[in-house]
Design an enzyme around this catalytic site. Sequence first.
Site, PDB file in Angstrom:
ATOM      1  N   GLU A 114       0.829  -1.219   0.000  1.00  0.00           N
ATOM      2  CA  GLU A 114       0.000   0.000   0.000  1.00  0.00           C
ATOM      3  C   GLU A 114       0.860   1.264   0.000  1.00  0.00           C
ATOM      4  O   GLU A 114       2.074   1.209   0.257  1.00  0.00           O
ATOM      5  CB  GLU A 114      -0.942   0.012   1.214  1.00  0.00           C
ATOM      6  CG  GLU A 114      -0.224   0.103   2.549  1.00  0.00           C
ATOM      7  CD  GLU A 114      -1.133   0.630   3.670  1.00  0.00           C
ATOM      8  OE1 GLU A 114      -1.599   1.784   3.577  1.00  0.00           O
ATOM      9  OE2 GLU A 114      -1.332  -0.106   4.651  1.00  0.00           O
ATOM     10  N   ASP A 140     -11.692  -0.784   5.594  1.00  0.00           N
ATOM     11  CA  ASP A 140     -10.814  -1.954   5.430  1.00  0.00           C
ATOM     12  C   ASP A 140     -11.561  -3.245   5.786  1.00  0.00           C
ATOM     13  O   ASP A 140     -11.346  -4.284   5.161  1.00  0.00           O
ATOM     14  CB  ASP A 140      -9.580  -1.860   6.358  1.00  0.00           C
ATOM     15  CG  ASP A 140      -8.624  -0.742   5.983  1.00  0.00           C
ATOM     16  OD1 ASP A 140      -8.841  -0.069   4.954  1.00  0.00           O
ATOM     17  OD2 ASP A 140      -7.658  -0.542   6.750  1.00  0.00           O
ATOM     18  N   LYS A 175      -3.509  -1.662  15.629  1.00  0.00           N
ATOM     19  CA  LYS A 175      -3.064  -0.906  16.806  1.00  0.00           C
ATOM     20  C   LYS A 175      -4.198  -0.776  17.801  1.00  0.00           C
ATOM     21  O   LYS A 175      -5.363  -0.739  17.411  1.00  0.00           O
ATOM     22  CB  LYS A 175      -2.645   0.502  16.390  1.00  0.00           C
ATOM     23  CG  LYS A 175      -1.398   0.527  15.570  1.00  0.00           C
ATOM     24  CD  LYS A 175      -0.778   1.915  15.588  1.00  0.00           C
ATOM     25  CE  LYS A 175       0.517   1.925  14.822  1.00  0.00           C
ATOM     26  NZ  LYS A 175       0.380   2.481  13.483  1.00  0.00           N
TER      27      LYS A 175
HETATM   28  N1  PSU Z   1      -2.945   1.640  10.761  1.00  0.00           N
HETATM   29  C1  PSU Z   1      -1.624   1.770  10.923  1.00  0.00           C
HETATM   30  N2  PSU Z   1      -0.904   2.417   9.973  1.00  0.00           N
HETATM   31  C2  PSU Z   1      -1.481   2.914   8.844  1.00  0.00           C
HETATM   32  C3  PSU Z   1      -2.894   2.756   8.673  1.00  0.00           C
HETATM   33  C4  PSU Z   1      -3.571   2.133   9.658  1.00  0.00           C
HETATM   34  O1  PSU Z   1      -1.091   1.319  11.914  1.00  0.00           O
HETATM   35  O2  PSU Z   1      -0.791   3.502   7.999  1.00  0.00           O
HETATM   36  C5  PSU Z   1      -3.539   3.273   7.426  1.00  0.00           C
HETATM   37  C6  PSU Z   1      -3.778   2.108   6.443  1.00  0.00           C
HETATM   38  O3  PSU Z   1      -3.615   2.575   5.129  1.00  0.00           O
HETATM   39  C7  PSU Z   1      -5.232   1.755   6.704  1.00  0.00           C
HETATM   40  C8  PSU Z   1      -5.818   3.121   6.972  1.00  0.00           C
HETATM   41  O4  PSU Z   1      -5.864   1.102   5.638  1.00  0.00           O
HETATM   42  O5  PSU Z   1      -4.832   3.795   7.735  1.00  0.00           O
HETATM   43  C9  PSU Z   1      -7.141   3.050   7.695  1.00  0.00           C
HETATM   44  O6  PSU Z   1      -7.728   4.313   7.725  1.00  0.00           O
HETATM   45  P1  PSU Z   1      -9.261   4.463   8.172  1.00  0.00           P
HETATM   46  O7  PSU Z   1      -9.284   4.085   9.624  1.00  0.00           O
HETATM   47  O8  PSU Z   1      -9.587   5.895   7.943  1.00  0.00           O
HETATM   48  O9  PSU Z   1     -10.046   3.517   7.311  1.00  0.00           O
END
Ligand code: PSU
Length: 305
Positions: free
Chosen positions: A26, A143, A160
């Site tokens: 990604e 996701d 996390k």
């Molecule tokens: N969690 C991490 N590092 C990241 C992300 C999530 O520890 O870089 C990034 C990934 O690209 C993940 C996105 O798909 O954040 C999720 O964002 P949201 O919660 O807005 O869907």
Amino acid sequence: MLEKYLDINPEVKAALMEGKPVVALESTIISHGMPYPKNVETALKVESIIRENGAIPATIAILEGKLKVGLTTEEVEFLGKTSGVIKTSRRDIPFIVANKLNGATTVASTMIIAALAGIKVFATGGIGGVHRGAAQTMDISADLEELAMTDVAVVCAGCKSILDIGLTREYLETKGVPVVGFQTEELPAFYTRKSGFKVDYKVDSEEILAKALKAKWDLGLEGGMVVANPIPEEFEMDYDTINNAIETAVKEAEEKGIVGKESTPFLLSKVKEITGGSSLESNIQLVFNNAKVGAKLAVELSKLQ
Ligand code: PSU
Ligand code: MN
């Protein structure tokens, strides 16, 4: 029709045609996940680890509206140091394409583009999930829905604890997404090998992972799989240190009213700020470790085709 949108680099295209192993990567982790120049160094090193383990890397992003599969070093460099690259999840893709913009892909959108290209394995750091307080805010990462419907295995170090890991587990269970521990019974929590939650299945080899994926998809059980690969012990962070930092970050986000797509990047950068360089180093090492397992998994899957 797809060629109008999709731009697969020649090396990746040839590998896919020949049934060789390919691993998707990604780009949100490059543009929003780590500071320059560590982000670029890490992204390039991840690509070389994938090669050393027998697969071809395909870093994914949207550049000037094109869905790119496999980036040049210059393109990785561009994503790493240009501000204003847009964090792009499923709902954003049409507009980034229509307006010919630059988008860094999240887990969800990387899965989508990988699947369009025919790539089955994707390695990253951590997935998004159900946020703390989601019962009120409904903040649940796209996701998870993508994992429910798109046939790509995601090798990660869990998620996390900026998220509610228990609710994330429940959501994935409802959606029928297997959460597999690679050589572990316990779901890792990114910086730590422990989270207090179990995985659905402990799998000890890439070969069994590949067989399970093949069975899943042969049987029409669409959707992905979370392959949770714990951070190597020597790079693990102290459980209390990291969780205190996360508590502080979550509280600050609440106070500042940070919501929507800004929520995850805000929490990630806050945690980084509080813990300093140590969390960044752990982050880098766990991504390397996931790249290795992802490559080996892609190799095993290619043997079964
Ligand atoms: N969690 C991490 N590092 C990241 C992300 C999530 O520890 O870089 C990034 C990934 O690209 C993940 C996105 O798909 O954040 C999720 O964002 P949201 O919660 O807005 O869907
Ligand atoms: Mn969200």
